[in-house]
Design an enzyme around this catalytic site. Structure first.
Site, PDB file in Angstrom:
ATOM      1  N   CYS A   1       0.854  -1.195   0.000  1.00  0.00           N
ATOM      2  CA  CYS A   1       0.000   0.000   0.000  1.00  0.00           C
ATOM      3  C   CYS A   1       0.886   1.240   0.000  1.00  0.00           C
ATOM      4  O   CYS A   1       1.926   1.266   0.652  1.00  0.00           O
ATOM      5  CB  CYS A   1      -0.900   0.032   1.239  1.00  0.00           C
ATOM      6  SG  CYS A   1      -2.392  -0.937   1.089  1.00  0.00           S
ATOM      7  N   HIS A   2       0.436   2.257  -0.712  1.00  0.00           N
ATOM      8  CA  HIS A   2       1.163   3.522  -0.744  1.00  0.00           C
ATOM      9  C   HIS A   2       0.842   4.341   0.506  1.00  0.00           C
ATOM     10  O   HIS A   2      -0.300   4.333   0.962  1.00  0.00           O
ATOM     11  CB  HIS A   2       0.755   4.339  -1.973  1.00  0.00           C
ATOM     12  CG  HIS A   2       1.167   3.721  -3.256  1.00  0.00           C
ATOM     13  ND1 HIS A   2       0.420   2.740  -3.885  1.00  0.00           N
ATOM     14  CD2 HIS A   2       2.250   3.935  -4.041  1.00  0.00           C
ATOM     15  CE1 HIS A   2       1.027   2.383  -5.002  1.00  0.00           C
ATOM     16  NE2 HIS A   2       2.140   3.087  -5.123  1.00  0.00           N
TER      17      HIS A   2
ATOM     18  N   ASP B   1     -11.875  -5.654  21.717  1.00  0.00           N
ATOM     19  CA  ASP B   1     -10.851  -5.565  22.761  1.00  0.00           C
ATOM     20  C   ASP B   1     -11.409  -4.954  24.041  1.00  0.00           C
ATOM     21  O   ASP B   1     -11.153  -5.454  25.135  1.00  0.00           O
ATOM     22  CB  ASP B   1      -9.664  -4.743  22.264  1.00  0.00           C
ATOM     23  CG  ASP B   1      -8.575  -4.633  23.316  1.00  0.00           C
ATOM     24  OD1 ASP B   1      -8.140  -5.684  23.843  1.00  0.00           O
ATOM     25  OD2 ASP B   1      -8.166  -3.505  23.632  1.00  0.00           O
TER      26      ASP B   1
END
Length: 161
Positions: A76-77, A128
């Site tokens: 990914c960029h 979480d």
């Protein structure tokens, strides 16, 4: 059928060269769900969770995740995002939380992965924060809702999906 853009002629993974692409406004929306018992959802809604505001924490986590997608997903960029929005909505009739993310930029590559990462990490954060109360929560589905801008054109999930 389109070719896989991250695989070169030798079959090796590589980062796509976007240097010749035109800069356009690009936007993507994604959604994720966390399904749980009604008691767990009620605790989130009424703010009685001992860890604090679950939605606020998940929202910040999703925004931060979108900004760091390039560090999490190979190839990914790194992107200069101009907007990241994460909305969370309790759906008591389904015993779940719906998360919708929006990412936008003016650039040479799309923001689908950033939107999906934002929604996913917001869902993981809810899990979480609530796992001490309920371990069998279910995350999913996670999906791209829409994208616009760029050479491949626009995409939008059918309203009946």
């Amino acid at each position: 059928m389109s070719q896989l853009t991250h695989i070169n002629a030798a079959g090796e993974a590589h980062m796509v060269d976007v240097s010749a692409k035109a800069e356009t406004v690009r936007e993507a929306r994604a959604e994720a769900f966390v399904t749980m018992r009604s008691e767990t959802l009620a605790m989130i809604i009424d703010g009685s969770h001992h860890k604090g505001d679950v939605f606020a924490t998940a929202r910040i986590a999703g925004i931060q995740a979108a900004k760091r997608t390039w560090e999490l997903i190979p190839l990914c960029h790194p992107l200069l995002l101009s907007k990241v929005e994460v909305q969370l909505q309790a759906e008591p009739e389904h015993n779940r939380v719906r998360i919708e993310s929006l990412c936008r930029l003016t650039g040479k590559t799309g923001v689908e992965m950033e939107a999906l990462t934002a929604a996913s990490v917001a869902a993981l954060t809810i899990y979480d924060m609530c796992k001490a109360v309920q371990k069998d929560m279910v995350i999913g589905p996670v999906r791209l809702l829409a994208k616009s801008g760029g050479k491949s054109g626009d995409f939008k999930v059918d309203a009946h999906d």
